[in-house]
Design a protein around this motif. Sequence first.
Motif, mmCIF file in Angstrom:
data_model
loop_
_atom_site.group_PDB
_atom_site.id
_atom_site.type_symbol
_atom_site.label_atom_id
_atom_site.label_comp_id
_atom_site.label_asym_id
_atom_site.label_seq_id
_atom_site.Cartn_x
_atom_site.Cartn_y
_atom_site.Cartn_z
ATOM 1 N N MET A 53 -3.751 50.727 -60.809
ATOM 2 C CA MET A 53 -3.505 50.892 -59.394
ATOM 3 C C MET A 53 -4.747 50.454 -58.642
ATOM 4 O O MET A 53 -5.643 51.226 -58.414
ATOM 5 N N ALA A 54 -4.845 49.215 -58.294
ATOM 6 C CA ALA A 54 -6.000 48.662 -57.600
ATOM 7 C C ALA A 54 -5.853 48.891 -56.109
ATOM 8 O O ALA A 54 -4.765 48.899 -55.567
ATOM 9 N N THR A 55 -6.968 49.065 -55.455
ATOM 10 C CA THR A 55 -6.947 49.284 -54.012
ATOM 11 C C THR A 55 -7.018 47.953 -53.287
ATOM 12 O O THR A 55 -7.396 46.929 -53.858
ATOM 13 N N ALA A 56 -6.703 47.982 -51.990
ATOM 14 C CA ALA A 56 -6.675 46.761 -51.193
ATOM 15 C C ALA A 56 -8.062 46.139 -51.075
ATOM 16 O O ALA A 56 -8.210 44.923 -51.140
ATOM 17 N N TRP A 57 -9.088 46.996 -50.938
ATOM 18 C CA TRP A 57 -10.442 46.449 -50.786
ATOM 19 C C TRP A 57 -10.893 45.737 -52.043
ATOM 20 O O TRP A 57 -11.680 44.814 -51.986
ATOM 21 N N ALA A 58 -10.411 46.156 -53.195
ATOM 22 C CA ALA A 58 -10.831 45.542 -54.454
ATOM 23 C C ALA A 58 -10.321 44.113 -54.554
ATOM 24 O O ALA A 58 -11.012 43.229 -55.060
ATOM 25 N N SER A 59 -9.129 43.889 -54.076
ATOM 26 C CA SER A 59 -8.560 42.544 -54.197
ATOM 27 C C SER A 59 -9.177 41.553 -53.213
ATOM 28 O O SER A 59 -9.061 40.345 -53.412
ATOM 29 N N GLN A 60 -9.842 42.053 -52.180
ATOM 30 C CA GLN A 60 -10.431 41.163 -51.178
ATOM 31 C C GLN A 60 -11.788 40.615 -51.607
ATOM 32 O O GLN A 60 -12.257 39.629 -51.068
ATOM 33 N N LEU A 61 -12.427 41.278 -52.555
ATOM 34 C CA LEU A 61 -13.764 40.861 -52.960
ATOM 35 C C LEU A 61 -13.678 39.913 -54.151
ATOM 36 O O LEU A 61 -13.166 40.261 -55.195
ATOM 37 N N ALA A 62 -14.173 38.720 -54.005
ATOM 38 C CA ALA A 62 -14.132 37.740 -55.095
ATOM 39 C C ALA A 62 -15.540 37.283 -55.424
ATOM 40 O O ALA A 62 -16.413 37.238 -54.572
ATOM 41 N N THR A 63 -15.761 36.942 -56.672
ATOM 42 C CA THR A 63 -17.066 36.446 -57.089
ATOM 43 C C THR A 63 -16.950 34.968 -57.438
ATOM 44 O O THR A 63 -15.865 34.438 -57.635
ATOM 45 N N ASP A 64 -18.117 34.319 -57.548
ATOM 46 C CA ASP A 64 -18.145 32.895 -57.883
ATOM 47 C C ASP A 64 -17.657 32.634 -59.300
ATOM 48 O O ASP A 64 -17.177 31.556 -59.603
ATOM 49 N N SER A 65 -17.772 33.638 -60.160
ATOM 50 C CA SER A 65 -17.387 33.424 -61.553
ATOM 51 C C SER A 65 -15.874 33.421 -61.742
ATOM 52 O O SER A 65 -15.406 33.164 -62.839
ATOM 53 N N GLY A 66 -15.137 33.709 -60.717
ATOM 54 C CA GLY A 66 -13.680 33.700 -60.822
ATOM 55 C C GLY A 66 -13.111 35.076 -61.122
ATOM 56 O O GLY A 66 -11.916 35.273 -60.998
ATOM 57 N N LYS A 67 -13.928 36.016 -61.544
ATOM 58 C CA LYS A 67 -13.464 37.375 -61.801
ATOM 59 C C LYS A 67 -13.893 38.233 -60.628
ATOM 60 O O LYS A 67 -15.069 38.331 -60.319
ATOM 61 N N GLU A 88 -9.013 46.002 -65.474
ATOM 62 C CA GLU A 88 -9.474 45.914 -66.861
ATOM 63 C C GLU A 88 -10.077 47.235 -67.363
ATOM 64 O O GLU A 88 -9.853 47.623 -68.505
ATOM 65 N N TYR A 89 -10.858 47.925 -66.512
ATOM 66 C CA TYR A 89 -11.659 49.049 -67.004
ATOM 67 C C TYR A 89 -11.338 50.414 -66.401
ATOM 68 O O TYR A 89 -11.846 51.424 -66.886
ATOM 69 N N GLN A 90 -10.537 50.498 -65.374
ATOM 70 C CA GLN A 90 -10.325 51.763 -64.673
ATOM 71 C C GLN A 90 -9.827 52.863 -65.601
ATOM 72 O O GLN A 90 -10.406 53.950 -65.645
ATOM 73 N N GLN A 91 -8.768 52.635 -66.347
ATOM 74 C CA GLN A 91 -8.220 53.679 -67.213
ATOM 75 C C GLN A 91 -9.188 54.031 -68.339
ATOM 76 O O GLN A 91 -9.345 55.205 -68.687
ATOM 77 N N GLU A 92 -9.828 53.030 -68.894
ATOM 78 C CA GLU A 92 -10.810 53.265 -69.958
ATOM 79 C C GLU A 92 -11.945 54.158 -69.463
ATOM 80 O O GLU A 92 -12.375 55.095 -70.143
ATOM 81 N N LEU A 93 -12.431 53.877 -68.253
ATOM 82 C CA LEU A 93 -13.518 54.677 -67.675
ATOM 83 C C LEU A 93 -13.067 56.098 -67.349
ATOM 84 O O LEU A 93 -13.831 57.057 -67.534
ATOM 85 N N CYS A 94 -11.842 56.240 -66.892
ATOM 86 C CA CYS A 94 -11.305 57.574 -66.611
ATOM 87 C C CYS A 94 -11.222 58.397 -67.899
ATOM 88 O O CYS A 94 -11.617 59.569 -67.925
ATOM 89 N N ARG A 95 -10.713 57.779 -68.954
ATOM 90 C CA ARG A 95 -10.630 58.481 -70.248
ATOM 91 C C ARG A 95 -12.025 58.876 -70.735
ATOM 92 O O ARG A 95 -12.229 59.968 -71.264
ATOM 93 N N TYR A 96 -12.996 57.991 -70.542
ATOM 94 C CA TYR A 96 -14.380 58.284 -70.923
ATOM 95 C C TYR A 96 -14.891 59.524 -70.184
ATOM 96 O O TYR A 96 -15.455 60.436 -70.795
ATOM 97 N N ALA A 97 -14.702 59.561 -68.873
ATOM 98 C CA ALA A 97 -15.197 60.689 -68.075
ATOM 99 C C ALA A 97 -14.491 61.988 -68.462
ATOM 100 O O ALA A 97 -15.121 63.045 -68.525
#
Length: 182
Positions: free
Chosen positions: A1-15, A23-32
Amino acid sequence: MATAWASQLATDSGKDLDYYYREYQQELCRYAVSKFGLSYSEAEDLVQEAFARMAPQLREGDIEHVRAFLYRSVHNATIDALRKGQVRESYAQTVQSDPEREQDNLSPERVAVSRQFLGLISRALWGMPNKRRRLLLMNRVEGLSYAEIARREGLSATVVKKHVAKALAGCQEALRMHDGEL
């Protein structure tokens, strides 16, 4: 569940931030949750905070290892949150164990007695010589040392100490004289 602000920010590397969030949200939540025993909703909040911390640096291209950065950010945010919780808990226990600090304990009688006490001290202060009162207030209210007061007033520290002692004795005498009235 990505937020709107997350999709607006782009980097030069394409990611962009949205990519890393997915990619990492659920993994990080499980870690915490597993490492710190948080509820899943608490973990989500802290992960969101980690992504918010990462966003400006990601735009600048300052992050080499995004996954490691995110894990460290979640770890640090969780430690901060746990410390804040401990401070809140400690304060709550202090207030509960010290009834003097509770607002509900301010009965009308106690307020009246406190006002009488302040009036008595005020009259005692205003009844003493101006210099003595001023030196007492500098020491007890402003927290200045005898040496600092002496320097400011052009007196010796011994003279300041004697004036403060006499002023305190005058306040104590006023309290003794009116002890039965409070």
